[in-house]
Write a protein that holds these residues in place. Structure first.
Motif, PDB file in Angstrom:
ATOM      1  N   PHE A   8       0.818  -1.226   0.000  1.00 56.21           N
ATOM      2  CA  PHE A   8       0.000   0.000   0.000  1.00 56.21           C
ATOM      3  C   PHE A   8       0.842   1.262   0.000  1.00 56.21           C
ATOM      4  O   PHE A   8       0.513   2.244  -0.648  1.00 56.21           O
ATOM      5  CB  PHE A   8      -0.913   0.000   1.241  1.00 56.21           C
ATOM      6  N   ARG A   9       1.968   1.229   0.790  1.00 54.01           N
ATOM      7  CA  ARG A   9       2.645   2.511   1.049  1.00 54.01           C
ATOM      8  C   ARG A   9       4.066   2.565   0.516  1.00 54.01           C
ATOM      9  O   ARG A   9       4.777   3.517   0.793  1.00 54.01           O
ATOM     10  CB  ARG A   9       2.623   2.788   2.562  1.00 54.01           C
ATOM     11  N   TRP A  39      -1.746   3.002  -2.591  1.00 53.96           N
ATOM     12  CA  TRP A  39      -2.276   4.310  -2.176  1.00 53.96           C
ATOM     13  C   TRP A  39      -1.570   5.463  -2.881  1.00 53.96           C
ATOM     14  O   TRP A  39      -1.957   6.611  -2.718  1.00 53.96           O
ATOM     15  CB  TRP A  39      -2.253   4.472  -0.659  1.00 53.96           C
ATOM     16  N   THR A  61       4.744  -5.463   7.675  1.00 55.75           N
ATOM     17  CA  THR A  61       3.760  -4.403   7.852  1.00 55.75           C
ATOM     18  C   THR A  61       4.457  -3.116   8.278  1.00 55.75           C
ATOM     19  O   THR A  61       5.445  -3.129   8.999  1.00 55.75           O
ATOM     20  CB  THR A  61       2.659  -4.794   8.865  1.00 55.75           C
ATOM     21  N   SER A  62       3.913  -1.984   7.796  1.00 52.97           N
ATOM     22  CA  SER A  62       4.582  -0.692   8.025  1.00 52.97           C
ATOM     23  C   SER A  62       4.248  -0.114   9.394  1.00 52.97           C
ATOM     24  O   SER A  62       4.804   0.900   9.802  1.00 52.97           O
ATOM     25  CB  SER A  62       4.139   0.307   6.950  1.00 52.97           C
ATOM     26  N   GLU A  92      12.321  -3.327   5.659  1.00 50.14           N
ATOM     27  CA  GLU A  92      13.003  -2.118   6.170  1.00 50.14           C
ATOM     28  C   GLU A  92      12.405  -1.790   7.531  1.00 50.14           C
ATOM     29  O   GLU A  92      11.395  -2.373   7.927  1.00 50.14           O
ATOM     30  CB  GLU A  92      12.797  -0.951   5.194  1.00 50.14           C
TER      31      GLU A  92
END
Ligand code: APR
Length: 234
Positions: free
Chosen positions: A24-25, A31, A176-177, A203
């Motif tokens: 998503f990011r 997004w 997951t961020s 990361e």
């Protein structure tokens, strides 16, 4: 290392990235190409249902062309062999954990391959488009929506998730961020309960500072390595 019996694993879009499903990011992610408020909110669906249905029809079709990767398969090996409780709480709405062989999976943000009837509340397995307003398999009404938890809606089965976290001896976060709550808060809840926490991610994430340990790398490398380590102790 204290005895580990019960494990809660949180996964995000990063575990499916190497299967070719957009996150998503990250750079060029979903997004960046679509405004959340245009496609992933109840207000968007009320304002322009065709736009939302078209977006999810495309995503539902796309995931059916993808395959589980080594990270999904490694978690399935752990799920099959782990003697204690194990719960994979996924934010992902693809079915790659299940197609990779995992059984103890909980989709807190819903599933692309379900349709939810806004007339009778039934959820039905669904692989086809919704744009042409097909009838609900349970009640026949043409009132189906994607079974996806949109922004502003309550994630699914939170009581079960919190109960599993309270019993956990290890909390692991994968891909997951740490940008979206309540999932992003699970690590802090685990820490408050004195539960060891591990992050496996490409990361550093927004939550990295809360984890006892972060191992950086692609999920198809760091997840199998971690699973092998866990199974060596069984
Ligand atoms: N291996 C491991 N991690 C990866 C990989 C990879 N190959 N590729 C990307 N990642 C990491 C990124 O570094 C990032 O930290 O996966 C994370 C993906 O973050 P997001 O795109 O924000 O996805 P996610 O955290 O799952 O989003 C949570 O937000 O939009 C909502 O409901 C949607 O469930 C989603 C929620």
């Amino acid at each position: 290392m204290p005895t580990i019996r019960n494990i809660v694993i949180l996964t995000g879009a990063g575990i499916s990235a190497e299967s070719g499903i957009d996150t998503f990011r990250s750079e060029g992610g979903l997004w960046e190409r679509h405004r959340v408020e245009d496609v992933a909110t109840p207000e968007a669906f009320a304002r322009d249902p065709d736009l939302v249905l078209r977006f999810y029809d495309m995503r539902r079709a796309a995931i059916q062309t993808k395959q589980p990767n080594a990270a999904h398969r490694a978690l399935a090996r752990l799920d099959a062999a782990w003697p204690g409780d194990l719960l994979i709480v996924t934010q992902n709405v693809d079915d790659l954990h299940e197609r990779g062989g995992a059984r103890r999976v909980l989709h807190m943000h819903g599933e692309h391959l379900n349709a939810w009837c806004t007339a009778c509340d039934a959820r039905s397995p669904w692989t086809a488009p919704l744009l042409h307003r097909p009838p609900c398999p349970a009640c026949g009404t043409s009132a189906l929506r994607p079974d996806i938890v949109w922004f502003g809606e309550m994630p699914y089965r939170m009581d079960e998730i919190h109960a599993a976290l309270r019993q956990a001896d290890l909390f692991v976060s994968i891909g997951t961020s740490g940008a979206v709550y309540p999932a992003a808060g699970f690590v802090r809840g685990a820490r408050d309960l004195g539960i060891p926490t591990l992050e496996l991610n490409l990361e550093h994430s927004k939550g990295s500072a809360w984890f006892d340990e972060t191992r950086l790398g692609p999920a198809t490398e760091v997840v199998p390595a971690w699973v092998d380590q866990m199974l060596a102790s069984v």
